[in-house]
Design a protein around this motif. Structure first.
Motif, PDB file in Angstrom:
ATOM      1  N   THR A 139       0.852  -1.194   0.000  1.00  0.00           N
ATOM      2  CA  THR A 139       0.000   0.000   0.000  1.00  0.00           C
ATOM      3  C   THR A 139       0.885   1.239   0.000  1.00  0.00           C
ATOM      4  OG1 THR A 139      -1.733  -1.155   1.239  1.00  0.00           O
ATOM      5  CG2 THR A 139      -1.822   1.259   1.204  1.00  0.00           C
ATOM      6  N   ALA A 140       0.667   2.105  -1.003  1.00  0.00           N
ATOM      7  CA  ALA A 140       1.435   3.350  -1.095  1.00  0.00           C
ATOM      8  C   ALA A 140       0.920   4.347  -0.067  1.00  0.00           C
ATOM      9  CB  ALA A 140       1.324   3.929  -2.499  1.00  0.00           C
ATOM     10  N   ILE A 141       1.843   5.003   0.639  1.00  0.00           N
ATOM     11  CA  ILE A 141       1.476   5.958   1.684  1.00  0.00           C
ATOM     12  C   ILE A 141       1.798   7.396   1.276  1.00  0.00           C
ATOM     13  CG2 ILE A 141       1.772   6.605   4.107  1.00  0.00           C
ATOM     14  CD1 ILE A 141       0.442   3.870   3.679  1.00  0.00           C
ATOM     15  N   ALA A 142       3.028   7.647   0.905  1.00  0.00           N
ATOM     16  CA  ALA A 142       3.453   9.004   0.561  1.00  0.00           C
ATOM     17  C   ALA A 142       4.555   8.947  -0.487  1.00  0.00           C
ATOM     18  CB  ALA A 142       3.940   9.736   1.811  1.00  0.00           C
ATOM     19  N   VAL A 143       4.759  10.100  -1.164  1.00  0.00           N
ATOM     20  CA  VAL A 143       5.766  10.178  -2.224  1.00  0.00           C
ATOM     21  C   VAL A 143       7.150   9.792  -1.693  1.00  0.00           C
ATOM     22  CG1 VAL A 143       6.948  11.731  -3.819  1.00  0.00           C
ATOM     23  CG2 VAL A 143       4.474  11.937  -3.490  1.00  0.00           C
ATOM     24  N   GLY A 144       7.828   8.936  -2.432  1.00  0.00           N
ATOM     25  CA  GLY A 144       9.161   8.492  -2.025  1.00  0.00           C
ATOM     26  C   GLY A 144       9.449   7.109  -2.582  1.00  0.00           C
ATOM     27  N   GLU A 145      10.449   6.455  -2.029  1.00  0.00           N
ATOM     28  CA  GLU A 145      10.857   5.136  -2.513  1.00  0.00           C
ATOM     29  C   GLU A 145      11.075   4.196  -1.334  1.00  0.00           C
ATOM     30  OE1 GLU A 145      13.445   4.702  -6.159  1.00  0.00           O
ATOM     31  OE2 GLU A 145      14.816   3.885  -4.642  1.00  0.00           O
ATOM     32  N   ALA A 146      10.631   2.951  -1.471  1.00  0.00           N
ATOM     33  CA  ALA A 146      10.810   1.928  -0.429  1.00  0.00           C
ATOM     34  C   ALA A 146      11.136   0.604  -1.096  1.00  0.00           C
ATOM     35  CB  ALA A 146       9.561   1.795   0.424  1.00  0.00           C
ATOM     36  N   THR A 147      11.884  -0.230  -0.393  1.00  0.00           N
ATOM     37  CA  THR A 147      12.219  -1.565  -0.892  1.00  0.00           C
ATOM     38  C   THR A 147      11.414  -2.596  -0.114  1.00  0.00           C
ATOM     39  OG1 THR A 147      14.460  -0.896  -1.485  1.00  0.00           O
ATOM     40  CG2 THR A 147      14.055  -3.254  -1.251  1.00  0.00           C
ATOM     41  N   ILE A 148      10.668  -3.404  -0.852  1.00  0.00           N
ATOM     42  CA  ILE A 148       9.905  -4.485  -0.241  1.00  0.00           C
ATOM     43  C   ILE A 148      10.721  -5.764  -0.352  1.00  0.00           C
ATOM     44  CG2 ILE A 148       7.758  -5.793  -0.257  1.00  0.00           C
ATOM     45  CD1 ILE A 148       7.453  -2.823   0.471  1.00  0.00           C
ATOM     46  N   THR A 149      10.889  -6.448   0.775  1.00  0.00           N
ATOM     47  CA  THR A 149      11.707  -7.663   0.820  1.00  0.00           C
ATOM     48  C   THR A 149      10.865  -8.860   1.238  1.00  0.00           C
ATOM     49  OG1 THR A 149      13.636  -6.354   1.462  1.00  0.00           O
ATOM     50  CG2 THR A 149      13.774  -8.738   1.794  1.00  0.00           C
ATOM     51  N   ALA A 150      11.023  -9.966   0.513  1.00  0.00           N
ATOM     52  CA  ALA A 150      10.407 -11.245   0.884  1.00  0.00           C
ATOM     53  C   ALA A 150      11.525 -12.210   1.246  1.00  0.00           C
ATOM     54  CB  ALA A 150       9.576 -11.800  -0.260  1.00  0.00           C
ATOM     55  N   THR A 151      11.462 -12.791   2.453  1.00  0.00           N
ATOM     56  CA  THR A 151      12.530 -13.671   2.939  1.00  0.00           C
ATOM     57  C   THR A 151      11.954 -15.018   3.345  1.00  0.00           C
ATOM     58  OG1 THR A 151      13.745 -11.742   3.777  1.00  0.00           O
ATOM     59  CG2 THR A 151      14.407 -13.907   4.612  1.00  0.00           C
ATOM     60  N   THR A 152      12.607 -16.096   2.934  1.00  0.00           N
ATOM     61  CA  THR A 152      12.160 -17.436   3.311  1.00  0.00           C
ATOM     62  C   THR A 152      12.314 -17.634   4.820  1.00  0.00           C
ATOM     63  OG1 THR A 152      14.371 -18.302   2.827  1.00  0.00           O
ATOM     64  CG2 THR A 152      12.714 -18.443   1.065  1.00  0.00           C
ATOM     65  N   VAL A 153      11.450 -18.488   5.385  1.00  0.00           N
ATOM     66  CA  VAL A 153      11.483 -18.723   6.834  1.00  0.00           C
ATOM     67  C   VAL A 153      11.807 -20.178   7.168  1.00  0.00           C
ATOM     68  CG1 VAL A 153       9.855 -16.854   7.304  1.00  0.00           C
ATOM     69  CG2 VAL A 153       8.974 -19.153   6.903  1.00  0.00           C
ATOM     70  N   ASP A 154      12.255 -20.943   6.166  1.00  0.00           N
ATOM     71  CA  ASP A 154      12.531 -22.368   6.398  1.00  0.00           C
ATOM     72  C   ASP A 154      13.956 -22.628   6.862  1.00  0.00           C
ATOM     73  OD1 ASP A 154      13.881 -21.801   4.075  1.00  0.00           O
ATOM     74  OD2 ASP A 154      13.215 -23.593   3.002  1.00  0.00           O
ATOM     75  N   GLY A 155      14.724 -21.543   7.032  1.00  0.00           N
ATOM     76  CA  GLY A 155      16.110 -21.700   7.459  1.00  0.00           C
ATOM     77  C   GLY A 155      17.102 -21.454   6.344  1.00  0.00           C
ATOM     78  N   SER A 156      16.621 -21.408   5.101  1.00  0.00           N
ATOM     79  CA  SER A 156      17.521 -21.134   3.974  1.00  0.00           C
ATOM     80  C   SER A 156      17.904 -19.662   3.915  1.00  0.00           C
ATOM     81  CB  SER A 156      16.861 -21.553   2.656  1.00  0.00           C
ATOM     82  OG  SER A 156      15.614 -20.887   2.483  1.00  0.00           O
ATOM     83  N   ASN A 157      17.056 -18.794   4.491  1.00  0.00           N
ATOM     84  CA  ASN A 157      17.341 -17.361   4.613  1.00  0.00           C
ATOM     85  C   ASN A 157      17.630 -16.702   3.259  1.00  0.00           C
ATOM     86  OD1 ASN A 157      17.547 -15.082   6.314  1.00  0.00           O
ATOM     87  ND2 ASN A 157      19.767 -15.205   6.312  1.00  0.00           N
ATOM     88  N   LEU A 158      16.794 -16.996   2.277  1.00  0.00           N
ATOM     89  CA  LEU A 158      16.905 -16.385   0.955  1.00  0.00           C
ATOM     90  C   LEU A 158      15.950 -15.211   0.845  1.00  0.00           C
ATOM     91  CD1 LEU A 158      16.911 -19.656  -1.191  1.00  0.00           C
ATOM     92  CD2 LEU A 158      18.886 -18.355  -0.377  1.00  0.00           C
ATOM     93  N   SER A 159      16.314 -14.192   0.045  1.00  0.00           N
ATOM     94  CA  SER A 159      15.480 -12.992  -0.080  1.00  0.00           C
ATOM     95  C   SER A 159      15.345 -12.558  -1.531  1.00  0.00           C
ATOM     96  CB  SER A 159      16.067 -11.834   0.743  1.00  0.00           C
ATOM     97  OG  SER A 159      16.079 -12.135   2.118  1.00  0.00           O
ATOM     98  N   ALA A 160      14.228 -11.880  -1.809  1.00  0.00           N
ATOM     99  CA  ALA A 160      13.992 -11.251  -3.106  1.00  0.00           C
ATOM    100  C   ALA A 160      13.449  -9.852  -2.844  1.00  0.00           C
ATOM    101  CB  ALA A 160      13.009 -12.067  -3.938  1.00  0.00           C
TER     102      ALA A 160
END
Length: 224
Positions: A158-179
């Motif tokens: 959800t966009a809140i205000a003008v600017g830039e943000a990075t959204i991160t998705a991280t695995t929780v199975d112990g592999s600790n991978l992110s996109a």
């Protein structure tokens, strides 16, 4: 006899089964990931054993099962003991401890790496975790700047205000991978402007105030 006396003598011969004296498996311990399988092979001695058939069993079918040919299939994390038992009457057995472990993620990707939104607009990000056999495909979502854009547990940004943000998705199975996905919140431009009066009649030195109404309400800069 063959001399004409026609005499004979007999011996009764009883042929009995050769029972197994030992049984071994090619593995005594085996580690396997969920939703995969491997083959167990039983060796019975001596070679002359009459009946080399065995019956297979598992101590916990919910963790790992075994078919009549010794093929073991893993289902869920845990330990199970696979046993092969002779059926020739010798009642010998051999066992293999099977440890089923979680299949960790090897990669994670998002369906979008860049998103441009206006304030209050939303976008849904979809995370793909591979391989398909990964036991736990859940991911944790996080925004680098909640003042610009937020993200919930379902990947809805959800966009809140003008600017830039990075959204991160991280695995929780112990592999600790992110996109990652870069979210840019752009200004909401005016779509219309109107004055509260379209005509005014004034005498010299008189004043009147005009009020400008800019739409939509979410227009970032309403100055005129």
């Amino acid at each position: 006899t063959t001399d004409g006396s026609n005499l004979s003598a007999s011996c009764k011969v009883t042929v009995t089964s050769t029972l197994a004296t030992s049984i071994t498996l090619d593995y005594t311990e085996y580690e396997i990931v969920e939703k995969s399988d491997f083959q167990l092979t039983a060796t019975i001695l001596p070679e002359s054993t009459t009946n080399k058939g065995v019956v297979w069993s598992s101590s916990d079918m919910w963790i790992a099962s075994v078919d009549e040919n010794g093929l073991v299939r893993a289902y869920s994390v845990g330990e199970a003991v696979i046993t092969a038992t002779t059926i020739d009457g010798s009642n010998l057995s051999a066992s293999c401890k099977v440890t089923v472990v979680s299949s960790l993620a090897q990669s994670i990707t998002l369906d979008k790496t860049e998103v441009s939104l206006k304030a209050t607009e939303t976008a849904t990000l979809v995370a793909t975790v591979l391989p398909e056999t990964t036991s736990n495909k859940s991911v944790e979502w996080k925004s680098s700047n909640d003042a610009v854009a937020t993200v919930n547990n379902n990947g809805v940004v959800t966009a809140i205000a003008v600017g830039e943000a990075t959204i991160t998705a991280t695995t929780v199975d112990g592999s600790n991978l992110s996109a990652f996905c870069t979210v840019t919140v752009v200004p909401t431009l005016a779509e219309s402007i109107a004055l509260d009066k379209t005509e005014i009649s004034l005498e010299a030195t008189e004043t009147a105030t005009l009020v400008a109404t800019i739409l939509p309400e979410l227009t970032t800069d309403k100055s005129v």
